[in-house]
Write a protein that holds these residues in place. Structure first.
Motif, PDB file in Angstrom:
ATOM      1  N   LYS A 126       1.039  -1.188   0.012  1.00  0.00           N
ATOM      2  CA  LYS A 126      -0.153   0.055  -0.087  1.00  0.00           C
ATOM      3  C   LYS A 126       0.985   1.272   0.128  1.00  0.00           C
ATOM      4  O   LYS A 126       2.103   1.095   1.213  1.00  0.00           O
ATOM      5  N   THR A 127       0.860   2.449  -0.536  1.00  0.00           N
ATOM      6  CA  THR A 127       1.384   3.263  -0.652  1.00  0.00           C
ATOM      7  C   THR A 127       1.689   4.320   0.729  1.00  0.00           C
ATOM      8  O   THR A 127       3.058   4.822   0.400  1.00  0.00           O
ATOM      9  N   GLU A 128       0.296   4.239   1.422  1.00  0.00           N
ATOM     10  CA  GLU A 128       0.833   5.043   2.592  1.00  0.00           C
ATOM     11  C   GLU A 128       1.728   4.077   3.798  1.00  0.00           C
ATOM     12  O   GLU A 128       2.264   5.123   3.694  1.00  0.00           O
ATOM     13  N   ASN A 177      -9.125  -2.059  -3.073  1.00  0.00           N
ATOM     14  CA  ASN A 177      -8.070  -2.180  -3.420  1.00  0.00           C
ATOM     15  C   ASN A 177      -7.921  -2.315  -5.002  1.00  0.00           C
ATOM     16  O   ASN A 177      -8.086  -3.008  -5.376  1.00  0.00           O
ATOM     17  N   GLU A 178      -6.700  -2.405  -5.376  1.00  0.00           N
ATOM     18  CA  GLU A 178      -5.994  -2.694  -6.719  1.00  0.00           C
ATOM     19  C   GLU A 178      -5.971  -4.104  -6.672  1.00  0.00           C
ATOM     20  O   GLU A 178      -6.581  -4.560  -8.209  1.00  0.00           O
ATOM     21  N   GLU A 179      -5.537  -4.911  -5.876  1.00  0.00           N
ATOM     22  CA  GLU A 179      -5.336  -6.271  -5.983  1.00  0.00           C
ATOM     23  C   GLU A 179      -6.559  -6.736  -5.989  1.00  0.00           C
ATOM     24  O   GLU A 179      -6.739  -8.066  -6.380  1.00  0.00           O
ATOM     25  N   ASN A 188      -8.793  -0.012 -13.145  1.00  0.00           N
ATOM     26  CA  ASN A 188      -7.874   0.070 -12.469  1.00  0.00           C
ATOM     27  C   ASN A 188      -6.076   0.215 -13.467  1.00  0.00           C
ATOM     28  O   ASN A 188      -6.230   0.432 -14.404  1.00  0.00           O
ATOM     29  N   TRP A 189      -5.008   0.283 -12.823  1.00  0.00           N
ATOM     30  CA  TRP A 189      -3.822   0.806 -13.374  1.00  0.00           C
ATOM     31  C   TRP A 189      -3.418  -0.424 -14.987  1.00  0.00           C
ATOM     32  O   TRP A 189      -3.447  -1.500 -14.083  1.00  0.00           O
ATOM     33  N   PRO A 190      -2.234   0.041 -15.066  1.00  0.00           N
ATOM     34  CA  PRO A 190      -1.671  -0.634 -16.550  1.00  0.00           C
ATOM     35  C   PRO A 190      -1.139  -1.725 -15.736  1.00  0.00           C
ATOM     36  O   PRO A 190      -1.739  -3.047 -16.213  1.00  0.00           O
ATOM     37  N   TYR A 224      -8.348   4.890   1.420  1.00  0.00           N
ATOM     38  CA  TYR A 224      -7.055   5.149   1.350  1.00  0.00           C
ATOM     39  C   TYR A 224      -6.900   5.386   0.600  1.00  0.00           C
ATOM     40  O   TYR A 224      -7.774   6.083  -0.597  1.00  0.00           O
ATOM     41  N   GLU A 225      -5.524   6.393  -0.628  1.00  0.00           N
ATOM     42  CA  GLU A 225      -4.653   6.822  -1.287  1.00  0.00           C
ATOM     43  C   GLU A 225      -5.781   6.367  -3.366  1.00  0.00           C
ATOM     44  O   GLU A 225      -5.937   7.282  -3.977  1.00  0.00           O
ATOM     45  N   GLY A 226      -5.941   4.781  -3.285  1.00  0.00           N
ATOM     46  CA  GLY A 226      -6.608   4.801  -4.289  1.00  0.00           C
ATOM     47  C   GLY A 226      -8.279   5.256  -4.414  1.00  0.00           C
ATOM     48  O   GLY A 226      -8.105   5.416  -5.388  1.00  0.00           O
ATOM     49  N   LEU A 227      -8.714   5.383  -3.396  1.00  0.00           N
ATOM     50  CA  LEU A 227     -10.015   6.114  -3.707  1.00  0.00           C
ATOM     51  C   LEU A 227     -10.104   7.197  -3.897  1.00  0.00           C
ATOM     52  O   LEU A 227     -10.883   8.116  -5.096  1.00  0.00           O
ATOM     53  N   ILE A 228      -8.897   8.212  -3.497  1.00  0.00           N
ATOM     54  CA  ILE A 228      -8.865   9.179  -3.580  1.00  0.00           C
ATOM     55  C   ILE A 228      -8.344   9.639  -5.511  1.00  0.00           C
ATOM     56  O   ILE A 228      -9.185  10.582  -6.307  1.00  0.00           O
ATOM     57  N   CYS A 229      -7.273   8.670  -6.060  1.00  0.00           N
ATOM     58  CA  CYS A 229      -7.336   8.361  -7.319  1.00  0.00           C
ATOM     59  C   CYS A 229      -8.937   8.212  -9.050  1.00  0.00           C
ATOM     60  O   CYS A 229      -9.147   8.994  -9.217  1.00  0.00           O
ATOM     61  N   ASN A 230      -9.624   7.307  -7.725  1.00  0.00           N
ATOM     62  CA  ASN A 230     -11.040   7.092  -8.130  1.00  0.00           C
ATOM     63  C   ASN A 230     -11.679   8.403  -8.461  1.00  0.00           C
ATOM     64  O   ASN A 230     -12.602   8.803  -9.180  1.00  0.00           O
ATOM     65  N   LEU A 249      -3.449  10.660 -12.843  1.00  0.00           N
ATOM     66  CA  LEU A 249      -1.986  10.498 -13.340  1.00  0.00           C
ATOM     67  C   LEU A 249      -0.704   9.543 -11.650  1.00  0.00           C
ATOM     68  O   LEU A 249      -1.171  10.023 -10.872  1.00  0.00           O
ATOM     69  N   GLY A 250      -0.745   8.397 -12.357  1.00  0.00           N
ATOM     70  CA  GLY A 250      -0.003   7.779 -11.020  1.00  0.00           C
ATOM     71  C   GLY A 250       0.931   7.241 -11.668  1.00  0.00           C
ATOM     72  O   GLY A 250       1.518   7.932 -12.525  1.00  0.00           O
ATOM     73  N   GLY A 251       1.895   6.591 -10.823  1.00  0.00           N
ATOM     74  CA  GLY A 251       3.078   5.802 -10.865  1.00  0.00           C
ATOM     75  C   GLY A 251       4.571   6.043  -9.540  1.00  0.00           C
ATOM     76  O   GLY A 251       4.081   7.104  -9.299  1.00  0.00           O
ATOM     77  N   TRP A 252       5.744   5.427 -10.432  1.00  0.00           N
ATOM     78  CA  TRP A 252       6.512   5.093  -9.279  1.00  0.00           C
ATOM     79  C   TRP A 252       7.855   5.890  -9.836  1.00  0.00           C
ATOM     80  O   TRP A 252       7.872   5.703 -10.950  1.00  0.00           O
ATOM     81  N   HIS A 253       8.594   7.081  -9.206  1.00  0.00           N
ATOM     82  CA  HIS A 253       9.937   7.494  -9.329  1.00  0.00           C
ATOM     83  C   HIS A 253      11.346   7.332  -8.223  1.00  0.00           C
ATOM     84  O   HIS A 253      11.007   7.230  -7.320  1.00  0.00           O
ATOM     85  N   VAL A 279       5.112   4.733 -14.966  1.00  0.00           N
ATOM     86  CA  VAL A 279       4.277   5.710 -15.541  1.00  0.00           C
ATOM     87  C   VAL A 279       2.348   5.168 -15.550  1.00  0.00           C
ATOM     88  O   VAL A 279       2.340   4.149 -16.367  1.00  0.00           O
ATOM     89  N   ASP A 280       1.616   5.771 -14.347  1.00  0.00           N
ATOM     90  CA  ASP A 280      -0.150   4.840 -14.378  1.00  0.00           C
ATOM     91  C   ASP A 280      -1.034   5.814 -14.391  1.00  0.00           C
ATOM     92  O   ASP A 280      -0.619   6.988 -14.529  1.00  0.00           O
ATOM     93  N   GLY A 281      -1.103   5.786 -15.519  1.00  0.00           N
ATOM     94  CA  GLY A 281      -2.673   6.107 -15.417  1.00  0.00           C
ATOM     95  C   GLY A 281      -4.119   5.234 -15.161  1.00  0.00           C
ATOM     96  O   GLY A 281      -4.464   4.263 -15.066  1.00  0.00           O
TER      97      GLY A 281
HETATM   98  C1  GLC Z   1      -1.338   2.918  -8.124  1.00  0.00           C
HETATM   99  C2  GLC Z   1      -0.112   4.373  -8.283  1.00  0.00           C
HETATM  100  C3  GLC Z   1      -0.387   5.028  -7.717  1.00  0.00           C
HETATM  101  C4  GLC Z   1      -1.331   5.528  -6.124  1.00  0.00           C
HETATM  102  C5  GLC Z   1      -1.858   4.385  -5.908  1.00  0.00           C
HETATM  103  C6  GLC Z   1      -2.730   3.995  -5.503  1.00  0.00           C
HETATM  104  O1  GLC Z   1       0.393   2.449  -6.995  1.00  0.00           O
HETATM  105  O2  GLC Z   1       0.523   4.094  -8.980  1.00  0.00           O
HETATM  106  O3  GLC Z   1      -0.151   6.709  -7.746  1.00  0.00           O
HETATM  107  O4  GLC Z   1      -1.016   6.790  -5.427  1.00  0.00           O
HETATM  108  O5  GLC Z   1      -1.911   2.827  -7.067  1.00  0.00           O
HETATM  109  O6  GLC Z   1      -3.359   3.313  -4.735  1.00  0.00           O
END
Ligand code: GLC
Length: 421
Positions: A60-62, A247-249, A265-267, A189-195, A301-305, A133-135
């Motif tokens: 989880k990102t948090e 969540n994603e999984e 979901n993400w790519p 969690y953060e995934g809800l914010i992305c949605n 926009l998501g993704g990991w750097h 890069v995620d979207g």
């Molecule tokens: C994915 C994204 C990330 C986002 C997270 C939320 O990992 O790449 O940017 O914060 O999902 O769950």
């Protein structure tokens, strides 16, 4: 003599403690991703002789943010290198915890320029590079779309509701009582914010305006949040588990078991859905997320750097590792093996990568237009407020307007306290 003895003793200590110091890399993610990182580390050692220890995090990102903050707040030399979520990279960078990478001869030009300037540049210096890069995307069951007489995936939320309703009823009637129309990330969690950002922007709203002023309780956002709640309680195409645990999984596994028509979901999910052991292999399509109006959908926009800690005691080697991970060769392997979308532009033109993932051209369009979350030194405080209010609204416990009014009021106070950007 004493000096010589001391030196001998010290080198003995050094050897008995495991030889040369090792570079440390902090990373988390789905189990297969962590396993793949171990391979990358082995290849790096083969090439440079530098050993890397993997400091494994949760998925989880948090939780990943927390473990990085603990180390950096304490000015610890480990981790030397880490992966940062684009959602909170601004927060880490603004604390001054990241080493500028240009000083080590790293060149950001092969990467998406828009993303580098949006997420990786602080005071004119670049401090991170996008590993992937995620979207947000819409996954659909192409076989069921045809079975129920549809020619195209939905372009509007209304079309999605219509198709999901029909297919859900049909599949349940033919014996699959677990079948659901549409799954998405609704847990707190953060995934809800992305949605949520995707619904809000597709309705013409957002969290903040371009000047950084909160516009959380706008008419557009209320309409968007109402739709999210209605998917569960009015149209009943999304199950209650969306707001309690998805969540994603969780979403990916449910869809992959053959029990859903649509999935947000993400790519990365593409690689898993099309694996040989996947029950939905060959039955899945990808489309941009729908909008309230056709063609006006939005993707977060998501993704990991990858970045180097300012407190690292092996900065030169850390920069070498960054260069290796962001090289064409490794970026291509990550795209092929994990289905990740590279941060480098040139990998999208590679014939092997395109053959393995024919959706890549669609995905590239989605990322280029993806909507970022606010980049603020105190972003996670804002995100926590939104998570709580939005989750309560989609659970049906709070009226959508009341939830957004409350979030707006709390966010105004936070911005007053911490100052605008
Ligand atoms: C994915 C994204 C990330 C986002 C997270 C939320 O990992 O790449 O940017 O914060 O999902 O769950």
């Amino acid at each position: 003599m004493k000096k010589i003895l001391a030196l001998v003793f010290m080198s003995f200590l050094f050897i008995s403690c495991g030889g040369a110091p090792k570079l440390t890399f902090m990373v988390g993610g789905a189990p297969n991703e962590v396993e793949y990182w171990k391979k990358v580390i082995a290849q790096f050692k083969e090439k440079t002789g530098i050993e890397v220890t993997l400091l494994e995090q949760a998925s989880k990102t948090e939780q990943r943010l927390q473990s990085i903050q603990v180390a950096l707040r304490g000015a610890q030399p480990d981790p030397d290198v880490m992966l940062l979520d684009v959602g909170w990279i601004g927060q880490i960078a603004s604390a001054g915890w990241l080493e500028p990478l240009g000083e080590y001869g790293i060149d950001p030009s092969p990467f998406y320029g828009g993303i580098i300037s949006l997420a990786d540049t602080v005071d004119g210096k670049f401090i991170a590079l996008p590993v992937y890069v995620d979207g947000g995307l819409l996954y659909y069951r192409s076989d069921l779309l045809t079975k129920y007489g549809y020619k195209k995936p939905p372009a509007t939320w209304q079309e999605l509701v219509d198709i999901a309703t029909k297919v859900q009823a049909g599949e349940r009637a033919s014996g699959n009582s677990n079948f659901v129309g549409f799954l998405w990330q609704g847990d707190k969690y953060e995934g809800l914010i992305c949605n949520a950002l995707e619904y809000f922007v597709s309705a013409g709203g957002n969290f903040l305006d371009p000047q950084g002023k909160p516009i959380v309780n706008s008419v557009s956002n209320v309409k968007a949040l109402q739709l999210m709640a209605d998917l569960i309680h009015k149209y009943k195409v999304s199950p209650e588990s969306v707001y309690t645990e998805m969540n994603e999984e969780g979403v990916r596994e449910y869809f992959q078991a053959g029990n859903a028509m649509f999935e947000r979901n993400w790519p990365y999910a593409w690689g898993k859905h099309s694996a040989d052991d996947s029950p939905v292999k060959g039955k899945v399509g990808i489309a941009p997320l729908p909008g309230f109006v056709a063609g006006k959908g939005a993707s977060t926009l998501g993704g990991w750097h990858i970045a180097v800690s300012k407190y690292s005691d092996m900065k030169k080697e850390a920069a070498q590792f960054v260069q290796f991970v962001t090289s064409f060769e490794v970026q291509k392997n990550l795209a092929m093996e994990l289905g990740w979308n590279p941060g480098r532009v040139d990998v999208y033109k590679d014939a092997d990568v395109i053959a393995k993932n024919p959706n890549l051209p669609i995905l590239r369009e989605v990322f280029i237009n993806a909507v970022p979350r606010p980049s603020l030194p105190y972003y996670t405080i804002i995100s926590d407020i939104l998570q709580a209010e939005i989750n309560e609204a989609i659970s049906g416990k709070k009226d959508t307007k009341a939830a957004l009014d409350a979030a707006q009021e709390k966010i105004i106070k936070v911005i007053e306290e911490y100052g605008a950007k």
